[in-house]
Design an enzyme around this catalytic site. Structure first.
Site, PDB file in Angstrom:
ATOM      1  N   GLU A  52       0.819  -1.212   0.000  1.00 14.97           N
ATOM      2  CA  GLU A  52       0.000   0.000   0.000  1.00 14.97           C
ATOM      3  C   GLU A  52       0.853   1.263   0.000  1.00 14.97           C
ATOM      4  OE1 GLU A  52      -3.804   2.093   0.333  1.00 14.97           O
ATOM      5  OE2 GLU A  52      -3.049   0.231  -0.529  1.00 14.97           O
ATOM      6  N   THR A 158     -11.489  10.486 -12.046  1.00 17.26           N
ATOM      7  CA  THR A 158     -10.723   9.727 -11.050  1.00 17.26           C
ATOM      8  C   THR A 158     -11.271   8.322 -10.823  1.00 17.26           C
ATOM      9  OG1 THR A 158     -12.043  10.699  -9.251  1.00 17.26           O
ATOM     10  CG2 THR A 158      -9.996  11.802  -9.849  1.00 17.26           C
TER      11      THR A 158
END
Length: 232
Positions: A52, A158
């Site tokens: 991550e 997005t």
């Protein structure tokens, strides 16, 4: 640095492709360097899938910070933009490496799942919706011809939804004048149409009135009364 930030190389490359200043080459070079970093987020782990986020210390190799992977799209998105803008097949090769890692590490009988740890390969039990809506979409576009949703006609938001690029009225010569003329003609056409409808309604009303008067005259004769001026 979060993997989430790996959308930035694609953004920079897209900006560089439409920038006619001497900064264009600098922006594109930065985009290429950042894309190389983001690809190495994947390539540096045992599973070949990115954590991550990553920690950078001067003089040392980057290391995984938070170690889960939930199949995010940002790196693939930038690979798609970089390939379309530069034509460099390396970005397709990197995308294929990541796709194969998804197939090997996250594919299960009922779909795909994330990893709790990109070092051990331990799986979680959830497939994020954006894996289908964004990650696989950008992979598809990475291996499609540039004519599929061309970047000079569409822009992705997005959430990877393509939105059609529509020119501003003041940026196209005579477009505003043409549209004003078209709107004027449409108004005239609507007026003619409404006028025609009003004429039709008027004829129907007159026909009904005539029929009513005729009926009353017949009734008057039948009842034996004299006709008045209103019966005529």
């Amino acid at each position: 640095m979060d993997e989430l930030a790996c959308f930035a190389p694609g953004m920079l490359a897209l900006g560089a492709s439409t920038d006619d200043t001497d900064k264009s080459a600098e922006y594109l070079s930065l985009a290429e360097e950042l894309t190389w970093t983001c690809y190495n987020f994947y390539n540096s782990t045992r599973t070949k899938l990115a954590g991550e986020n990553y920690i950078f210390n001067e003089g040392e190799d980057m290391v995984v910070g938070t170690s889960w992977n939930i199949m995010r799209p940002e790196t693939i998105e930038s690979l798609m933009y970089l390939w379309r803008i530069t034509g460099n097949e390396t970005y397709r090769d990197w995308g294929w490496d990541i796709f194969q890692a998804f197939e090997k590490q996250t594919r299960i009988d009922s779909g795909y799942v994330g990893l709790r740890d990109v070092n051990s390969g331990e799986k979680d039990d959830m497939m994020q919706s954006f894996f289908l809506a964004e990650t696989l979409k950008y992979l598809y576009l990475l291996f499609s011809p540039p004519s599929v949703i061309p970047l000079d006609q569409w822009v992705f938001n997005t959430e990877a939804h393509p939105i059609k690029i529509v020119p501003r009225l003041d940026s196209v010569p005579n477009l505003g004048v043409q549209q004003d003329s078209q709107q004027t003609e449409q108004v005239k056409s609507d007026q003619r149409s409404r006028h025609g409808r009003f004429e039709t309604i008027g004829r129907i009303k007159n026909n009904i009135l005539e029929r009513t008067k005729h009926r009353e005259r017949l009734l008057g004769r039948k009842e034996g009364r004299k006709l008045t001026s209103t019966d005529i």
